[in-house]
Scaffold this motif. Structure first.
Motif, PDB file in Angstrom:
ATOM      1  N   ASN A  39      -4.173  45.010 -14.677  1.00  0.00           N
ATOM      2  CA  ASN A  39      -4.991  44.002 -13.793  1.00  0.00           C
ATOM      3  C   ASN A  39      -6.416  44.312 -13.200  1.00  0.00           C
ATOM      4  N   PRO A  40      -7.265  43.450 -13.127  1.00  0.00           N
ATOM      5  CA  PRO A  40      -8.537  43.737 -12.695  1.00  0.00           C
ATOM      6  C   PRO A  40      -8.689  44.740 -11.358  1.00  0.00           C
ATOM      7  N   ILE A  41      -7.619  44.701 -10.680  1.00  0.00           N
ATOM      8  CA  ILE A  41      -7.759  45.595  -9.407  1.00  0.00           C
ATOM      9  C   ILE A  41      -7.535  47.118  -9.902  1.00  0.00           C
ATOM     10  N   ASP A  42      -6.906  47.291 -10.987  1.00  0.00           N
ATOM     11  CA  ASP A  42      -6.857  48.895 -11.607  1.00  0.00           C
ATOM     12  C   ASP A  42      -8.197  49.597 -11.540  1.00  0.00           C
ATOM     13  N   TYR A  43      -9.103  48.820 -12.387  1.00  0.00           N
ATOM     14  CA  TYR A  43     -10.511  49.324 -12.739  1.00  0.00           C
ATOM     15  C   TYR A  43     -11.230  49.245 -11.405  1.00  0.00           C
ATOM     16  N   LYS A  44     -10.791  48.341 -10.436  1.00  0.00           N
ATOM     17  CA  LYS A  44     -11.655  48.239  -9.139  1.00  0.00           C
ATOM     18  C   LYS A  44     -11.322  49.469  -8.203  1.00  0.00           C
ATOM     19  N   ASN A  45      -9.926  49.988  -8.256  1.00  0.00           N
ATOM     20  CA  ASN A  45      -9.560  50.911  -7.439  1.00  0.00           C
ATOM     21  C   ASN A  45      -9.693  52.410  -7.830  1.00  0.00           C
ATOM     22  N   LEU A  46     -10.374  52.804  -8.928  1.00  0.00           N
ATOM     23  CA  LEU A  46     -10.731  53.808  -9.432  1.00  0.00           C
ATOM     24  C   LEU A  46     -11.295  54.927  -8.207  1.00  0.00           C
ATOM     25  N   PRO A  47     -11.041  55.993  -7.972  1.00  0.00           N
ATOM     26  CA  PRO A  47     -10.131  56.909  -8.790  1.00  0.00           C
ATOM     27  C   PRO A  47      -8.597  56.923  -8.370  1.00  0.00           C
ATOM     28  N   GLU A  48      -8.233  55.803  -7.708  1.00  0.00           N
ATOM     29  CA  GLU A  48      -6.612  55.904  -7.269  1.00  0.00           C
ATOM     30  C   GLU A  48      -5.834  55.950  -8.550  1.00  0.00           C
ATOM     31  N   PRO A  49      -4.554  56.478  -8.418  1.00  0.00           N
ATOM     32  CA  PRO A  49      -3.776  56.532  -9.543  1.00  0.00           C
ATOM     33  C   PRO A  49      -3.631  54.805  -9.989  1.00  0.00           C
ATOM     34  N   ASP A 101      10.248  39.911 -21.974  1.00  0.00           N
ATOM     35  CA  ASP A 101      10.464  41.206 -22.445  1.00  0.00           C
ATOM     36  C   ASP A 101       9.930  42.155 -21.527  1.00  0.00           C
ATOM     37  N   PHE A 102       9.721  43.610 -22.111  1.00  0.00           N
ATOM     38  CA  PHE A 102       9.196  44.419 -21.116  1.00  0.00           C
ATOM     39  C   PHE A 102       7.580  44.143 -20.848  1.00  0.00           C
ATOM     40  N   PRO A 103       6.854  43.734 -21.708  1.00  0.00           N
ATOM     41  CA  PRO A 103       5.344  43.554 -21.469  1.00  0.00           C
ATOM     42  C   PRO A 103       5.295  42.574 -20.618  1.00  0.00           C
ATOM     43  N   GLN A 104       6.034  41.325 -20.817  1.00  0.00           N
ATOM     44  CA  GLN A 104       6.013  40.105 -19.934  1.00  0.00           C
ATOM     45  C   GLN A 104       6.457  40.396 -18.443  1.00  0.00           C
ATOM     46  N   ALA A 105       7.642  41.133 -18.504  1.00  0.00           N
ATOM     47  CA  ALA A 105       8.192  41.460 -17.270  1.00  0.00           C
ATOM     48  C   ALA A 105       7.263  42.198 -16.341  1.00  0.00           C
ATOM     49  N   ALA A 106       6.286  43.370 -17.037  1.00  0.00           N
ATOM     50  CA  ALA A 106       5.339  44.130 -16.429  1.00  0.00           C
ATOM     51  C   ALA A 106       4.180  43.519 -15.699  1.00  0.00           C
ATOM     52  N   ASN A 107       3.876  42.144 -16.140  1.00  0.00           N
ATOM     53  CA  ASN A 107       2.926  41.434 -15.646  1.00  0.00           C
ATOM     54  C   ASN A 107       3.456  39.762 -14.813  1.00  0.00           C
ATOM     55  N   LEU A 108       4.645  40.115 -14.517  1.00  0.00           N
ATOM     56  CA  LEU A 108       5.023  38.830 -13.778  1.00  0.00           C
ATOM     57  C   LEU A 108       4.582  38.861 -12.292  1.00  0.00           C
ATOM     58  N   LEU A 109       4.719  39.901 -11.533  1.00  0.00           N
ATOM     59  CA  LEU A 109       4.629  39.618 -10.195  1.00  0.00           C
ATOM     60  C   LEU A 109       3.139  40.005  -9.478  1.00  0.00           C
ATOM     61  N   LEU A 110       2.297  40.628  -9.888  1.00  0.00           N
ATOM     62  CA  LEU A 110       0.920  40.817  -9.374  1.00  0.00           C
ATOM     63  C   LEU A 110       0.312  39.137  -9.248  1.00  0.00           C
ATOM     64  N   ALA A 111       0.326  38.774 -10.773  1.00  0.00           N
ATOM     65  CA  ALA A 111      -0.334  37.203 -10.648  1.00  0.00           C
ATOM     66  C   ALA A 111       0.671  36.275 -10.156  1.00  0.00           C
ATOM     67  N   GLY A 112       1.719  36.688 -10.403  1.00  0.00           N
ATOM     68  CA  GLY A 112       2.593  35.599  -9.863  1.00  0.00           C
ATOM     69  C   GLY A 112       2.856  35.437  -8.146  1.00  0.00           C
ATOM     70  N   THR A 113       2.533  36.873  -7.618  1.00  0.00           N
ATOM     71  CA  THR A 113       2.656  36.683  -5.906  1.00  0.00           C
ATOM     72  C   THR A 113       1.254  36.101  -5.635  1.00  0.00           C
ATOM     73  N   LYS A 279     -11.292  48.045 -20.458  1.00  0.00           N
ATOM     74  CA  LYS A 279     -12.573  47.617 -20.913  1.00  0.00           C
ATOM     75  C   LYS A 279     -12.479  46.163 -21.403  1.00  0.00           C
ATOM     76  N   LEU A 280     -11.406  45.740 -22.135  1.00  0.00           N
ATOM     77  CA  LEU A 280     -11.322  44.432 -22.755  1.00  0.00           C
ATOM     78  C   LEU A 280     -10.917  43.514 -21.510  1.00  0.00           C
ATOM     79  N   LEU A 281     -10.285  43.893 -20.575  1.00  0.00           N
ATOM     80  CA  LEU A 281      -9.999  43.144 -19.640  1.00  0.00           C
ATOM     81  C   LEU A 281     -11.477  42.838 -18.735  1.00  0.00           C
ATOM     82  N   ARG A 282     -12.199  43.923 -18.457  1.00  0.00           N
ATOM     83  CA  ARG A 282     -13.207  43.846 -17.514  1.00  0.00           C
ATOM     84  C   ARG A 282     -14.325  43.098 -18.360  1.00  0.00           C
ATOM     85  N   SER A 283     -14.296  42.938 -19.596  1.00  0.00           N
ATOM     86  CA  SER A 283     -15.497  42.107 -20.485  1.00  0.00           C
ATOM     87  C   SER A 283     -15.131  40.631 -20.186  1.00  0.00           C
TER      88      SER A 283
END
Length: 296
Positions: A39-49, A101-113, A279-283
């Protein structure tokens, strides 16, 4: 197990490091991660885990937890999900719908909420006509599906390449760019009741303000400064936002379990290619949701 680590120098400073997830304490579980949402917040929150949402299989449980070892699950909102395993509070972990599936489930809740909160803040109900900016993106696609559940009619801005996605989720696509407000008026002669901006560009905000009289029915997921200046809603950043999102998680999972909320995943990457995924997401050319996968 391994884990994700970062430094303060931006994406190129990220390294995959060896790290052992702590054993679960009372009320916690350890998840053997199968996929992590990107998610975009991941690269915006560096250097947090990195990594707020994952899916996987329960590896260990602490005292007082109803989930069992071997249960397929998804988790949000956690910390450090870019990892082969992660220990998290059981209150943030849910049984995975078999329909995802696992990739779909891992992307459900941040965007969904985020989508659910946008619809909540603007009070969207059956019979409303709403405008969604960035309707083909991750949050936009979830808005389209949840708005359809509410009985609203949706007009969604998209690039030409995204038109089929927007139509596929029951909305009317409209190209963004000069003349957008007039194109929307042509599609909604009786007016637009609410606007949800999932992009954050000035065009989206300006058109929303031009078409929706009640600023209480305009919301953005990205243009927080404009929201503050102009007096309309922005998603996130408040205690009420956290509470709402926590409380809506089980409902969204239930929708997914009944096939009424799907998560299109455009690309998956191995965990050790997290930097390339970010990098692909940020592009802006990712073409949809991205997931990191852990092969087991």
């Amino acid at each position: 197990g391994g884990g994700g680590g970062g430094g303060g120098g931006g994406l190129d400073s990220l390294r995959l490091v060896e790290w052992a997830a702590p054993a679960p304490r009372a009320g916690e579980v350890t998840i053997a991660v199968r996929a992590a949402g990107v998610n975009p917040i991941d690269y915006k929150n560096l250097p947090e885990p990195l990594g707020f949402e994952v899916s996987g299989v329960i590896k260990a449980v602490g005292h007082g937890v109803s989930l069992g070892v071997g249960d397929p699950v998804l988790a949000f909102r956690i910390s450090g999900g870019y990892a082969t395993e992660v220990t998290a509070p059981a209150r943030d972990v849910f049984r995975k719908p078999a329909e995802l599936d696992f990739p779909q489930a891992a992307n459900l809740l941040l965007a969904g909420t985020a989508a659910a909160e946008a619809l909540h803040l603007t009070g969207v109900t059956g019979g409303d006509t709403i405008l969604v900016h960035g309707a083909g993106g991750a949050v936009g696609v979830s808005v389209l599906q949840q708005a359809r559940e509410a009985g609203a009619r949706v007009i969604g801005t998209a690039s030409a390449a995204g038109f089929s996605t927007v139509r596929g989720f029951g909305a009317t696509p409209v190209p963004y760019g000069p003349g957008l407000a007039d194109r929307v008026r042509g599609l909604a002669p009786a007016g637009v009741d609410a606007a949800i901006d999932c992009v954050g560009v000035d065009e989206a905000v300006d058109v929303s303000l031009a078409l929706v009289a009640d600023r209480g029915r305009i919301v953005t997921t990205a243009a927080h400064a404009r929201a503050y200046e102009e007096g309309f809603h922005a998603v996130g950043g408040t205690r009420a936002s956290v509470t709402f999102r926590d409380n809506v998680r089980a409902h969204l999972i239930d929708l997914a379990r009944h096939g009424r909320l799907v998560v299109p995943v455009a690309h998956t990457f191995p965990l050790d290619e997290a930097v390339q995924a970010l990098k692909l997401l940020r592009s802006g050319h990712g073409g949809g949701k991205l997931a990191l996968v852990v092969e087991r």
